[in-house]
Scaffold this active site. Structure first.
Site, short mmCIF file in Angstrom:
data_model
loop_
_atom_site.label_atom_id
_atom_site.label_comp_id
_atom_site.label_asym_id
_atom_site.label_seq_id
_atom_site.Cartn_x
_atom_site.Cartn_y
_atom_site.Cartn_z
N GLY A 126 49.47 -4.16 23.32
CA GLY A 126 48.08 -3.89 23.65
C GLY A 126 47.30 -5.18 23.75
N GLU A 150 48.71 -4.34 30.16
CA GLU A 150 49.14 -4.94 28.90
C GLU A 150 50.60 -4.61 28.62
OE1 GLU A 150 47.98 -6.99 26.78
OE2 GLU A 150 45.90 -7.22 27.46
N GLU A 187 53.30 -7.52 28.23
CA GLU A 187 53.85 -7.81 26.92
C GLU A 187 55.30 -7.37 26.73
OE1 GLU A 187 51.52 -6.62 23.62
OE2 GLU A 187 49.95 -8.06 24.06
N PRO A 197 35.08 0.32 11.47
CA PRO A 197 34.50 -1.03 11.52
C PRO A 197 35.43 -2.09 10.93
CG PRO A 197 32.91 0.56 10.69
CD PRO A 197 34.23 1.28 10.78
N ASP A 198 36.27 -1.73 9.98
CA ASP A 198 37.12 -2.72 9.31
C ASP A 198 38.57 -2.67 9.78
OD1 ASP A 198 37.70 -0.25 8.36
OD2 ASP A 198 37.90 -0.87 6.26
N GLU A 230 58.48 -11.13 21.74
CA GLU A 230 59.65 -10.29 21.62
C GLU A 230 59.22 -8.83 21.68
OE1 GLU A 230 63.29 -10.17 18.32
OE2 GLU A 230 61.45 -11.29 17.97
#
Lengths: 224, 224
Positions: free
Chosen positions: B35, B51, B55, B74-75, B106
């Site tokens: 991502g 993505e 990737e 939020p965290d 990888e």
DNA sequence: ACAAAAGTGTTGCCACTACACCCATGG
DNA sequence: CCATGGGTGTAGTGGCAACACTTTTGT
């Protein structure tokens, strides 16, 4: 980053959605779903609940809120900066207790069939997605009860299913199916006055089990 | 604003997920879902597909991509600025053709049971959500076919259902159920070499109908 | 010939639809 | 006593799980 909320209720036997009239520039004067920007450090779900209460004065209690989908097309908002919106789906039994005491904006319940196709932004698409979702959820979760107060009759519950699915359900078969569903309903022993004044009083039920959990045996969408 | 993608495949009879080893600071060296950040003016779905290819070098063709859920606590990211991530769910038949020719990082297929609980960020939660979703989708959509190449046998398809659901399915009953499902399979007339070298050759099928549309009659999750 | 996998037949069971029927109330 | 809505009984149907059985290959 915004949240938009599709709140459904069943009013007069029809599925209704809560909409607000926009006061500001993009689509000013048009109807739209309640929603707004997410605060810094605010949980998305909290933002959805906050916007809902602020814009519509709805009773937050008894509100079943669930993330629906995220709408992020680059051109979905006319404004220069990109606005990605996380849509939430809510269902409430308190359809009466809204609109009053809100700040400025008008918030009203409208039958879904009437507003579909007339909303601001991409809210028509959001509404359509929500409608499909809630119809599905009735099949394989206990969500239907969230349209009703803490105590209700099977006829009321049947009304919910009929309104959301848009079809007539055999009262007898519905009765059996729901009574035999595990972790769904519990009888209070009490009786309710008949609906139209006439008829035998109905048994009153209470919800048991988690509303969003999957049912062991789904309630299929059919005429029954 | 980021996207994360959960890509599933069935390898050696087990549900496998594509993970990448993080090179940069938050959770460096840990496994994570592929991502990254959404480009300006880029569609979310396009960002997810981009993505993924960047990737992992996965073959984008034949990839069934669908929005899963948005994670916005939020965290959820250690970095100072808030990161809201739209998670996508993908299913591919090309499990072999990855990893090779990618840029630096990888990317490997790992059995879901082995990586669950070890991922970076809140990716364990995303993976769990994806796993539930794909199991559900097998029941009421035609998604199962997306794990297989354009032509396949019913035994292969049964292997997909068994891997995702983690249970054994009666071959005879599976046969009948899938053959009688409307808009699901079409026989090619051809025969495939038997699986383990031995046994009667299997009839080869082709998918028909839209993979994400709902089935008229679901394929229930059970031993059969 | 035998093992193994593909595919078909068969049986019993259970859920569901349709519809008839009783129950309990208001007018 | 009639109309109306709540709730139960019942018969036919159809799908499904379990498992026996036939078919077609490789060794």
């Amino acid at each position: 980053m915004t949240v938009d909320v599709v709140v459904f209720a069943v009013l007069d036997g029809a599925l209704a959605v809560l909409v607000v009239r926009r006061g500001e520039d993009p689509y000013a004067g048009r109807w739209a779903l309640p929603g707004g920007f997410v605060g810094d450090g605010e949980e998305l779900l909290d933002a959805a609940r906050r916007e809902l209460v602020e814009e519509t004065g709805i009773v937050g209690d008894g509100l079943a809120l669930e993330q629906l989908k995220t709408f992020g097309a680059p051109d979905r908002d006319r404004r220069p900066h990109r606005v990605v919106s996380v849509a939430y789906l809510a269902v409430t039994p308190h359809a009466e207790a809204t609109t009053a005491g809100t700040d400025a904006e008008e918030a009203v319940w409208r039958p879904v069939d009437e507003v579909a196709g007339t909303l601001a932004f991409d809210h028509d698409e959001i509404l359509a997605t929500a409608r499909e979702r809630v119809a599905s959820k009735l099949e394989y979760t206990r969500l239907g009860r969230s349209f009703l107060p803490p105590e209700f009759t099977l006829a009321q519950l049947r009304g919910v299913y009929e309104a959301v699915w848009g079809l007539d359900i055999d009262p007898g078969n519905f009765q059996r199916k729901l009574r035999s569903a595990r972790d769904f309903l519990e009888s209070t022993g009490a009786s309710a006055k008949p609906a139209g004044g006439r008829g035998r009083p109905a048994e009153v039920f209470r919800p048991i089990g988690e509303p969003f959990d999957k049912l062991a045996t789904p309630i299929f969408r059919s005429a029954m």
